[in-house]
Design a protein around this motif. Structure first.
Motif, mmCIF file in Angstrom:
data_model
loop_
_atom_site.group_PDB
_atom_site.id
_atom_site.type_symbol
_atom_site.label_atom_id
_atom_site.label_comp_id
_atom_site.label_asym_id
_atom_site.label_seq_id
_atom_site.Cartn_x
_atom_site.Cartn_y
_atom_site.Cartn_z
ATOM 1 N N SER A 11 0.789 -1.235 0.000
ATOM 2 C CA SER A 11 0.000 0.000 0.000
ATOM 3 C C SER A 11 0.819 1.282 0.000
ATOM 4 C CB SER A 11 -0.908 0.018 1.233
ATOM 5 O OG SER A 11 -0.114 0.153 2.406
ATOM 6 N N THR A 84 -1.072 -3.625 3.847
ATOM 7 C CA THR A 84 -1.314 -2.215 4.111
ATOM 8 C C THR A 84 -0.754 -1.709 5.423
ATOM 9 O OG1 THR A 84 -2.962 -0.458 4.088
ATOM 10 C CG2 THR A 84 -3.627 -2.542 5.108
ATOM 11 N N LYS A 96 -5.379 4.591 -1.770
ATOM 12 C CA LYS A 96 -6.737 5.091 -2.040
ATOM 13 C C LYS A 96 -6.811 5.661 -3.446
ATOM 14 C CE LYS A 96 -10.981 6.566 -1.170
ATOM 15 N NZ LYS A 96 -11.424 7.118 -2.448
ATOM 16 N N ASN A 97 -5.801 6.397 -3.855
ATOM 17 C CA ASN A 97 -5.764 6.963 -5.193
ATOM 18 C C ASN A 97 -5.793 5.861 -6.254
ATOM 19 O OD1 ASN A 97 -5.463 9.447 -6.801
ATOM 20 N ND2 ASN A 97 -3.533 8.504 -7.425
ATOM 21 N N ASP A 100 -9.176 4.390 -6.617
ATOM 22 C CA ASP A 100 -10.101 5.298 -7.301
ATOM 23 C C ASP A 100 -9.976 5.241 -8.818
ATOM 24 O OD1 ASP A 100 -11.125 6.128 -4.880
ATOM 25 O OD2 ASP A 100 -9.967 7.991 -4.818
ATOM 26 N N GLN A 127 -11.056 0.733 7.033
ATOM 27 C CA GLN A 127 -11.293 1.732 5.989
ATOM 28 C C GLN A 127 -11.249 1.099 4.602
ATOM 29 O OE1 GLN A 127 -8.877 5.218 6.268
ATOM 30 N NE2 GLN A 127 -9.890 5.927 8.118
ATOM 31 N N LEU A 128 -10.327 0.185 4.411
ATOM 32 C CA LEU A 128 -10.263 -0.503 3.122
ATOM 33 C C LEU A 128 -11.544 -1.277 2.849
ATOM 34 C CD1 LEU A 128 -6.634 -1.856 2.716
ATOM 35 C CD2 LEU A 128 -7.928 -0.518 1.066
ATOM 36 N N VAL A 131 -14.096 1.134 1.409
ATOM 37 C CA VAL A 131 -13.795 1.528 0.032
ATOM 38 C C VAL A 131 -14.041 0.357 -0.913
ATOM 39 C CG1 VAL A 131 -11.950 2.278 -1.538
ATOM 40 C CG2 VAL A 131 -12.130 3.286 0.755
#
Length: 190
Positions: A11, A84, A96-97, A100, A127-128, A131
């Motif tokens: 990550s 991660t 995260k980018n 996306d 959090q992962l 997403v």
């Protein structure tokens, strides 16, 4: 019939990242198995700018060449393992980018986690999960957490993963679960 392919995605991209130690320990444990094949998919090889596309990849393919290459590579895999770090109680921005910039390449595939940091990276994993739910990834229950005690032992005291053999136990459980879900979802997708 070829074995399902799993992308192992560190990550972070920074110099001196702890992920390299994690990969050096984790990959031999994973590749010793005969039910899945694994490949490290390093974000260092996909230097994407911060997401600035006119539409979500759910609706329109990105225009960025690196992002297109990233998505094409993701499409080759049947499952994902995210290695991660936990940064400020969350996931690293570069991960995260990268998430996306893709959509269809993740849909209806399973993922598990090898996390490290404060609280064993648990907050990053949670959090992962949020997403990845939007990307229709089936995140699995069993994952691996490397706590700060083990990390500091390695970073400051010269210890290695061999000094913490109990960490191998959740690896086996996570990979067993990943193998089952990978086969099930691969069959369902076809």
């Amino acid at each position: 019939m070829s074995l399902p392919k799993v992308a192992v995605i560190p990550s972070t991209t920074r110099q001196g990242r702890f992920a390299d130690r994690v990969l050096a320990w984790f990959m031999p444990l994973a590749t010793a198995r005969t039910d899945l094949t694994y490949e490290v998919l390093d974000l260092r090889d996909y230097p994407m700018p911060f997401f600035d596309e006119p539409r979500s990849p759910m609706m329109l393919a990105p225009k960025n060449d690196v992002a297109l290459r990233w998505a094409a590579k993701l499409a080759e895999y049947d499952a994902f393992i995210f290695v991660t770090a936990e940064y400020n109680h969350g996931i690293p921005a570069v991960l995260k980018n990268a998430l996306d910039y893709a959509y269809a390449e993740f849909v209806k595939k399973p993922a598990t986690f090898v996390a490290y940091g404060n609280a064993g990276g648990a907050r990053a994993v949670e959090q992962l999960r949020l997403v990845l739910a939007e990307l229709q990834v089936a995140t699995l229950k069993h994952d691996v957490h490397i706590n700060m005690i083990e990390m500091l032992g390695m970073l400051r005291d010269g210890k290695t993963f061999a000094d913490y053999p109990y960490l191998d136990v959740p690896v086996a459980k996570a990979l067993d679960e990943l193998a089952w879900w990978t086969a099930a979802l691969k069959t369902a997708r076809s």
